[in-house]
Design an enzyme around this catalytic site. Structure first.
Site, PDB file in Angstrom:
ATOM      1  N   ALA A 114     -18.288  21.897  15.993  1.00 27.57           N
ATOM      2  CA  ALA A 114     -17.121  22.622  16.494  1.00 27.57           C
ATOM      3  C   ALA A 114     -16.475  21.967  17.705  1.00 27.57           C
ATOM      4  O   ALA A 114     -15.309  22.235  18.004  1.00 27.57           O
ATOM      5  CB  ALA A 114     -17.518  24.057  16.841  1.00 27.57           C
ATOM      6  N   GLY A 117     -13.682  23.451  20.340  1.00 28.41           N
ATOM      7  CA  GLY A 117     -13.261  24.753  19.845  1.00 28.41           C
ATOM      8  C   GLY A 117     -11.842  24.879  19.322  1.00 28.41           C
ATOM      9  O   GLY A 117     -11.408  25.987  19.009  1.00 28.41           O
ATOM     10  N   GLY A 118     -11.130  23.768  19.179  1.00 33.53           N
ATOM     11  CA  GLY A 118      -9.758  23.861  18.683  1.00 33.53           C
ATOM     12  C   GLY A 118      -9.666  24.499  17.311  1.00 33.53           C
ATOM     13  O   GLY A 118      -8.856  25.407  17.084  1.00 33.53           O
ATOM     14  N   LYS A 119     -10.515  24.048  16.393  1.00 32.21           N
ATOM     15  CA  LYS A 119     -10.461  24.591  15.028  1.00 32.21           C
ATOM     16  C   LYS A 119     -11.089  25.983  14.962  1.00 32.21           C
ATOM     17  O   LYS A 119     -10.620  26.841  14.209  1.00 32.21           O
ATOM     18  CB  LYS A 119     -11.118  23.621  14.053  1.00 32.21           C
ATOM     19  CG  LYS A 119     -10.360  22.298  13.918  1.00 32.21           C
ATOM     20  CD  LYS A 119     -11.005  21.364  12.911  1.00 32.21           C
ATOM     21  CE  LYS A 119     -10.251  20.045  12.823  1.00 32.21           C
ATOM     22  NZ  LYS A 119     -10.450  19.201  14.037  1.00 32.21           N
ATOM     23  N   ASP A 137     -22.555  23.154  17.619  1.00 32.02           N
ATOM     24  CA  ASP A 137     -22.417  21.754  18.009  1.00 32.02           C
ATOM     25  C   ASP A 137     -23.681  21.309  18.725  1.00 32.02           C
ATOM     26  O   ASP A 137     -24.401  22.132  19.311  1.00 32.02           O
ATOM     27  CB  ASP A 137     -21.196  21.558  18.916  1.00 32.02           C
ATOM     28  CG  ASP A 137     -20.690  20.121  18.900  1.00 32.02           C
ATOM     29  OD1 ASP A 137     -19.766  19.825  18.130  1.00 32.02           O
ATOM     30  OD2 ASP A 137     -21.227  19.287  19.660  1.00 32.02           O
ATOM     31  N   ASP A 164     -28.923  21.291  16.522  1.00 31.47           N
ATOM     32  CA  ASP A 164     -28.821  20.125  15.645  1.00 31.47           C
ATOM     33  C   ASP A 164     -28.579  20.666  14.238  1.00 31.47           C
ATOM     34  O   ASP A 164     -29.452  21.301  13.643  1.00 31.47           O
ATOM     35  CB  ASP A 164     -30.121  19.319  15.710  1.00 31.47           C
ATOM     36  CG  ASP A 164     -30.137  18.152  14.731  1.00 31.47           C
ATOM     37  OD1 ASP A 164     -29.181  17.995  13.949  1.00 31.47           O
ATOM     38  OD2 ASP A 164     -31.142  17.405  14.736  1.00 31.47           O
ATOM     39  N   CYS A 235     -11.484  12.221  10.694  1.00 31.15           N
ATOM     40  CA  CYS A 235     -10.229  11.602  11.136  1.00 31.15           C
ATOM     41  C   CYS A 235     -10.327  10.089  10.985  1.00 31.15           C
ATOM     42  O   CYS A 235     -10.194   9.323  11.941  1.00 31.15           O
ATOM     43  CB  CYS A 235      -9.891  12.020  12.561  1.00 31.15           C
ATOM     44  SG  CYS A 235     -11.270  11.933  13.711  1.00 31.15           S
TER      45      CYS A 235
END
Length: 241
Positions: A114, A117-119, A137, A164, A235
């Protein structure tokens, strides 16, 4: 650009498109904001930004209903609209990912990897802050930033989980309606945001992250309930990833 990146681009896209692609990697990245629909419509957020930055150019996205581009606004983190959680900075491609997950109120959702936290906060907004979202995360620092972001945006439906994700004993639910794995990757698709990285990256970087991605998928796929949704995003553009 490094020679290996040029060779890869030409092989992948052909000479003409490769030239455009490599030029784009060297151009400044545009600034995109996401209207926080828990507090404002896109029109309201755009009007609030325009009121504070009358000389800026604001352009709504055709791809994401919450997204708008801002040019000539300076540091948007100084805006009242930003501080009061009407909007937040998030690349338009990243905003498309939460839309692909298509969360709904009442669902149990895992945002794996995560980060800041944007998504997670976008998923929360799309579900009207009525889903149960585990933001997991391995980085405690990033999760702390995600908690700060959720607070600024008024999101209450996310829970930070430091773990993990490849560990079968990670403190996660056994079954989720939707899992988003925005996996660690070589980042070759976002080099214009990190121009120095192209000189640090080599083709040898790809195999280790691809192996990690495979381990994450193996660990998380069983946590998707029958008939549920798993969205995998990176990405980058390498075939291995």
């Amino acid at each position: 650009a490094p020679d290996w990146l040029v060779r890869d681009a030409v092989a992948r896209f052909g000479a003409e498109e490769a030239a455009r692609f490599l030029a784009a990697l060297n151009a400044p990245a545009p600034l995109w904001l996401r209207a926080n629909t828990l507090r404002a419509t896109r029109d309201q957020a755009m009007r609030a930004v325009a009121a504070e930055r009358p000389d800026a150019t604001l352009t709504p996205s055709d791809a994401v209903p919450e997204a708008f581009r801002v040019d000539g606004a300076g540091d948007v983190a100084q805006l009242t609209a930003f501080a009061t959680g009407l909007c937040t900075a998030q690349d338009v491609a990243a905003q498309r990912i939460a839309r692909l997950v298509a969360p709904a109120a009442g669902e149990r959702i895992l945002d794996a990897c995560a980060g800041v936290g944007g998504k997670s906060t976008h998923l929360a907004a799309l579900a009207g802050d009525q889903a149960r979202i585990d933001s997991a995360d391995v980085s405690e620092r990033k999760l702390d930033l995600g908690i700060d972001l959720a607070r600024r945006l008024g999101v209450t439906s996310t829970t930070a989980i430091h773990c993990d994700l490849t560990d079968p004993h990670a403190p996660l639910a056994a079954a989720y309606d939707r899992v988003l794995l925005d996996a660690p990757c070589s980042g070759l698709g976002v080099l214009r945001r990190h121009p120095e990285a192209k000189w640090r990256r080599t083709p040898n970087d790809v195999a280790p992250v691809a192996a990690l991605q495979a381990r994450l998928l193996d660990a998380l796929a069983p946590r998707v309930r029958p008939g549920g949704v798993l969205v995998y995003s990176v990405c980058t553009f390498t075939d291995e990833e």
